[in-house]
Design an enzyme around this catalytic site. Structure first.
Site, short mmCIF file in Angstrom:
data_model
loop_
_atom_site.label_atom_id
_atom_site.label_comp_id
_atom_site.label_asym_id
_atom_site.label_seq_id
_atom_site.Cartn_x
_atom_site.Cartn_y
_atom_site.Cartn_z
N ASP A 26 26.20 -45.71 -57.78
CA ASP A 26 26.00 -44.31 -57.46
C ASP A 26 24.57 -44.21 -56.90
OD1 ASP A 26 25.92 -41.41 -57.72
OD2 ASP A 26 24.71 -41.77 -59.52
N ASP A 28 22.12 -40.82 -56.63
CA ASP A 28 21.20 -39.96 -57.37
C ASP A 28 21.19 -40.29 -58.86
OD1 ASP A 28 20.22 -38.32 -55.28
OD2 ASP A 28 22.08 -37.17 -55.28
N SER A 196 24.80 -27.53 -56.62
CA SER A 196 26.01 -27.33 -55.85
C SER A 196 27.21 -27.97 -56.55
CB SER A 196 25.83 -27.99 -54.47
OG SER A 196 25.69 -29.40 -54.62
N ASP A 198 30.99 -30.16 -55.23
CA ASP A 198 31.78 -30.70 -54.13
C ASP A 198 33.23 -30.28 -54.29
OD1 ASP A 198 29.52 -32.06 -53.17
OD2 ASP A 198 29.95 -33.81 -54.41
N ASP A 233 25.39 -42.72 -63.41
CA ASP A 233 24.79 -41.97 -64.53
C ASP A 233 25.71 -40.87 -65.07
OD1 ASP A 233 24.27 -40.51 -62.05
OD2 ASP A 233 23.11 -39.13 -63.32
O1 M1P Z 1 25.05 -37.21 -55.30
C1 M1P Z 1 25.28 -36.15 -56.16
C2 M1P Z 1 25.32 -34.82 -55.41
O2 M1P Z 1 24.09 -34.65 -54.70
C3 M1P Z 1 23.95 -33.41 -54.08
O3 M1P Z 1 24.01 -32.40 -55.07
P1 M1P Z 1 22.88 -31.27 -55.29
O4 M1P Z 1 22.35 -30.92 -53.95
O5 M1P Z 1 23.63 -30.18 -55.97
O6 M1P Z 1 21.84 -31.90 -56.18
C4 M1P Z 1 25.07 -33.13 -53.09
O7 M1P Z 1 24.87 -33.91 -51.92
C5 M1P Z 1 26.42 -33.40 -53.70
O8 M1P Z 1 27.40 -33.41 -52.69
C6 M1P Z 1 26.46 -34.73 -54.42
O9 M1P Z 1 27.69 -34.89 -55.09
#
Ligand code: M1P
Length: 271
Positions: A26, A28, A196, A198, A233
């Site tokens: 993954d 983030d 956000s 998805d 995570d």
């Molecule tokens: O990778 C996790 C998420 O990262 C972004 O979320 P946010 O802007 O809410 O932190 C988005 O790109 C989301 O699509 C993605 O799942």
């Protein structure tokens, strides 16, 4: 410097020492802090790992954001990983070359999409939250991303919204309202980040990318990946890493952040 190391010459996939193993990550909070750039130490470690096994990432975000976070202005992210899977694998690159993919709009159809986006934007318009910015619906190839505050929020505003959302459950209530309005569309709603959620067809979660990995054996001189590791995570039920973490085709590893990913990699692969 780290990116230079990471981009150094590598054995082809069929000649990696553990050639039937692929390690997927993954993005983030696994490879990088949320929506931030990767650390040079992580790139160095991934480069060392890539000399043993095939590596790839699978993120919910669109490809441009992953290029921003994992690549540099001069180094394409597609040179740093064997497999790049954006939007859960709906946008996919193998050894720098794009792979064929489906599209959300073709799947849902223009009429249903217009109804959906109309409802989403009306809902945002009526929402009473401390601040709003812009880009409330981001249209992507394999999904849409919906943000009550808007994707143009600054990092500070993102953090503030996230804290507010934890207390007031803005996104959860929004999702419930969409589900109630469109019970039959066959859509999944996934909260993977801070501001956000998805929206994509049922089944187009991160396990979608595994079909690309499984197809490798069918390519000329292709490799059969019998061991697929996944690091993420958000691996608890409801998290956007859960399905692939729990999939029988993968060995799932739950991490607490990029530092933990590095520690687990060092131990598992003797790096
Ligand atoms: O990778 C996790 C998420 O990262 C972004 O979320 P946010 O802007 O809410 O932190 C988005 O790109 C989301 O699509 C993605 O799942």
């Amino acid at each position: 410097m780290a990116a230079v190391v990471a981009a150094s010459v590598l054995p082809p996939l069929s000649e990696r020492p553990m050639k039937n193993t692929v390690v997927l990550f993954d993005v983030d909070e696994t490879l990088t802090p949320a929506r931030r750039a990767v650390a040079p130490e992580m790139l160095q470690l991934l480069s060392a790992l890539r000399h043993k096994v095939a590596i790839g990432y699978v993120g919910g975000s669109d490809f441009a954001k992953q290029q921003e976070q994992l690549g540099t202005t001069t180094i394409p992210v597609t040179t740093l990983f064997d497999f790049c899977f954006a939007e859960n694998g709906l946008v996919a690159y193998r050894m720098g070359q794009p792979l064929a993919s489906h599209s959300f709009i073709k799947w849902i159809g223009e009429d249903n999409y217009k109804k959906l986006v109309r409802f989403l934007l009306h809902y945002v318009a009526d929402l009473d939250i401390p601040i709003k910015r812009g880009t409330f619906v981001e249209f992507r190839n394999g999904m849409i991303n919906v943000s009550p505050i808007g994707r143009n929020a600054s990092n500070q505003e993102r953090a503030e919204f996230n804290a507010y959302d934890l207390e007031h459950h803005i996104r959860e209530k929004f999702i419930e309202a969409v589900k109630k309005e469109f019970p039959d569309l066959g859509l999944t709603y996934s909260i993977g980040g801070m501001i956000s959620f998805d929206v994509f067809p049922n089944g187009w979660n991160k396990t979608y990318c595994l079909q690309h990995i499984e197809n490798e054996k069918n390519l000329p001189g292709g490799v059969e990946y019998t061991t697929i590791h996944f690091f993420g995570d958000k691996t608890s039920p409801g998290g956007n890493d859960y399905e692939i973490y729990d999939d029988p085709r993968t060995i799932g590893h739950s991490v607490k952040g990029p530092a933990d990913t590095m520690a687990q990699l060092k131990e598992l692969f003797d790096l």
